[in-house]
Design a protein around this motif. Structure first.
Motif, short mmCIF file in Angstrom:
data_model
loop_
_atom_site.label_atom_id
_atom_site.label_comp_id
_atom_site.label_asym_id
_atom_site.label_seq_id
_atom_site.Cartn_x
_atom_site.Cartn_y
_atom_site.Cartn_z
N ASP A 159 -23.78 9.68 10.55
CA ASP A 159 -24.80 10.65 10.96
C ASP A 159 -25.93 9.99 11.75
OD1 ASP A 159 -23.46 12.77 9.89
OD2 ASP A 159 -24.70 12.94 8.10
N PHE A 160 -26.28 8.78 11.35
CA PHE A 160 -27.38 8.07 12.01
C PHE A 160 -26.95 6.61 12.22
CE2 PHE A 160 -29.39 11.61 9.73
CZ PHE A 160 -30.07 12.21 10.78
N LEU A 161 -27.69 5.86 13.02
CA LEU A 161 -27.24 4.52 13.38
C LEU A 161 -27.27 3.54 12.21
CD1 LEU A 161 -28.82 4.27 16.93
CD2 LEU A 161 -26.39 4.04 16.39
N VAL A 162 -28.26 3.68 11.33
CA VAL A 162 -28.44 2.69 10.26
C VAL A 162 -28.72 3.37 8.93
CG1 VAL A 162 -29.84 0.75 9.45
CG2 VAL A 162 -29.45 1.05 11.91
N GLY A 163 -27.95 3.01 7.92
CA GLY A 163 -28.30 3.36 6.54
C GLY A 163 -28.21 4.83 6.19
N GLY A 164 -27.55 5.62 7.06
CA GLY A 164 -27.31 7.02 6.71
C GLY A 164 -28.51 7.94 6.84
N ARG A 165 -29.59 7.45 7.47
CA ARG A 165 -30.76 8.32 7.63
C ARG A 165 -31.50 7.98 8.92
NH1 ARG A 165 -34.72 7.58 2.83
NH2 ARG A 165 -36.01 8.77 4.26
N LEU A 166 -32.38 8.89 9.31
CA LEU A 166 -33.14 8.70 10.54
C LEU A 166 -34.02 7.45 10.46
CD1 LEU A 166 -33.95 10.33 13.26
CD2 LEU A 166 -36.05 10.84 12.00
N THR A 167 -33.89 6.57 11.47
CA THR A 167 -34.78 5.41 11.57
C THR A 167 -35.27 5.29 13.01
OG1 THR A 167 -33.14 3.74 12.25
CG2 THR A 167 -33.35 4.17 9.87
N LEU A 168 -36.11 4.30 13.24
CA LEU A 168 -36.60 4.05 14.60
C LEU A 168 -35.45 3.79 15.57
CD1 LEU A 168 -39.67 1.70 13.92
CD2 LEU A 168 -39.66 4.19 14.28
N ALA A 169 -34.33 3.27 15.09
CA ALA A 169 -33.19 3.03 15.99
C ALA A 169 -32.73 4.33 16.63
CB ALA A 169 -32.04 2.38 15.21
N ASP A 170 -32.66 5.40 15.85
CA ASP A 170 -32.26 6.70 16.40
C ASP A 170 -33.29 7.23 17.39
OD1 ASP A 170 -29.88 7.15 14.55
OD2 ASP A 170 -31.50 6.94 13.10
N ILE A 171 -34.56 7.14 17.02
CA ILE A 171 -35.62 7.67 17.89
C ILE A 171 -35.62 6.93 19.22
CG2 ILE A 171 -38.11 7.95 18.13
CD1 ILE A 171 -38.29 8.34 15.10
N SER A 172 -35.49 5.61 19.14
CA SER A 172 -35.52 4.80 20.36
C SER A 172 -34.31 5.11 21.25
CB SER A 172 -35.55 3.32 19.98
OG SER A 172 -35.69 2.52 21.12
N LEU A 173 -33.13 5.17 20.65
CA LEU A 173 -31.93 5.31 21.47
C LEU A 173 -31.66 6.73 21.93
CD1 LEU A 173 -29.91 2.47 19.90
CD2 LEU A 173 -29.96 2.95 22.36
N VAL A 174 -32.22 7.71 21.22
CA VAL A 174 -31.98 9.08 21.68
C VAL A 174 -32.78 9.39 22.94
CG1 VAL A 174 -33.76 10.54 20.58
CG2 VAL A 174 -31.38 11.33 20.66
N ALA A 175 -33.86 8.65 23.16
CA ALA A 175 -34.81 9.02 24.22
C ALA A 175 -34.10 9.15 25.57
CB ALA A 175 -35.94 7.99 24.29
N TYR A 176 -33.41 8.10 26.00
CA TYR A 176 -32.71 8.19 27.29
C TYR A 176 -31.29 8.70 27.16
CZ TYR A 176 -36.70 6.05 29.54
OH TYR A 176 -37.96 5.82 30.03
N SER A 177 -30.68 8.59 25.97
CA SER A 177 -29.32 9.12 25.81
C SER A 177 -29.29 10.62 26.08
CB SER A 177 -28.79 8.84 24.40
OG SER A 177 -28.67 7.44 24.16
N ARG A 178 -30.30 11.34 25.58
CA ARG A 178 -30.30 12.80 25.74
C ARG A 178 -30.58 13.23 27.17
NH1 ARG A 178 -35.81 15.12 24.80
NH2 ARG A 178 -34.94 16.84 23.61
N MET A 179 -31.09 12.30 27.99
CA MET A 179 -31.40 12.60 29.39
C MET A 179 -30.33 12.05 30.33
SD MET A 179 -35.35 11.29 29.36
CE MET A 179 -36.70 12.12 28.50
#
Lengths: 201, 201
Positions: free
Chosen positions: A148-168
């Motif tokens: 579901d998420f990049l690390v440890g099964g929950r939302l972390t800074l890794a998701d926030i950082s990588l979603v920024a340009y992935s979604r664009m």
């Protein structure tokens, strides 16, 4: 002590990730819109705050400046659930943050910038740039398959950082059709951050 | 639990910074020489450990892999004097670590790689690459003018990370003559790490 200031350009994923993190953490801040395209990051006053001439730049409550989007995220989120407490998970989060700046942003964000802001045709992008952008997106899709998420099964800074340009990514002519796990994760992170889907402006 | 393993190429500054950090901390590890130039980072066995196909890669004492040089440094040095305890100093250390991977390594290390390992003449390097490399070196020189180390007056991971390719800059035809504070800092960090001056092989 005064409120945190964030100098940022709202067209920049690197800047938006700081905004999303502060919003998620419920921290008060003033956003100072600072344009990359009109030279506002190259004025003498701005360079005195950040000699690298880049946004985002945070000016902390103690008045001291802090640059580099992911360094700002880490500082703001210290001690919160956006940074895993388990040492290995935390290390993996940092691995993704450094990978984002070295192997994802320079391709996925640069493709977008060239197409959307420099007016280049997607078909005229450097083929090596496009290949590396797809390489980064494919690696994310692999990593997210069954997760579901990049690390440890929950939302972390890794998701926030990588979603920024992935979604664009589509702004740069990049097609996510072949990456179902990546697309599902983008929607999941957007949901967690209350963003709604990305609408190219 | 077994000893830490580091898969690294001894010609790579990104790999050497991991070695120097472990040596400085007195941690035991096995170094597994893994060549970038001969394809050893692209074998199936290696890609199973690091899908990014890059060294350095650490395999921790618990058997789990960790990639990205600066993420490895942060993990290994947690709780030691190589990471400042003061929150702002720690944030500035992270700022330098992210800046290193985004704005220094892609120019200073890439110039070296192209000249020394791809056999290109320094005079044939992309002028934009050279300009950005000198921009990064000049920014370091500015930051180090009047300072012994990058953050908090003492050796931190920021120094270890940034000295790696700075000390090898001449390999890429880059001349440090105009940067006295940078040159003095390189010698200072080499001394702190017991390295001796860099001798191009």
């Amino acid at each position: 002590m005064s409120r945190i200031k964030v100098f940022g350009d709202s067209i920049s994923g690197n800047c938006l990730k700081v905004k999303w993190t502060l919003d998620r953490l419920g921290m008060a801040y003033d956003w100072i819109e600072t344009g990359v395209l009109n030279g506002e990051t190259r004025t003498e006053a701005f360079l005195a705050l950040n000699p690298a001439g880049q946004v985002p730049l945070a000016v902390l409550a103690n008045g001291r400046p802090l640059a580099q989007s992911n360094a700002i995220l880490v500082h703001m989120a210290e001690g919160t659930d956006l940074i895993p407490t388990h040492a290995y998970d935390r290390a993996k989060m940092f691995e993704w943050l450094f990978w984002e700046q070295y192997s994802h942003e320079p391709y996925v964000a640069v493709a977008r910038f060239q197409v959307r802001y420099l007016g280049r045709e997607a078909s005229d992008l450097d083929p090596k740039l496009v290949e590396r952008a797809y390489g980064a997106l494919a690696r994310l899709d692999d990593a997210l398959t069954g997760r579901d998420f990049l690390v440890g099964g929950r939302l972390t800074l890794a998701d926030i950082s990588l979603v920024a340009y992935s979604r664009m990514a589509s702004d740069g002519g990049l097609n996510l059709a072949a990456y179902p796990a990546l697309r599902a994760w983008i929607a999941r992170v957007e949901g967690a951050l209350d963003l709604g889907p990305y609408v190219p402006g």
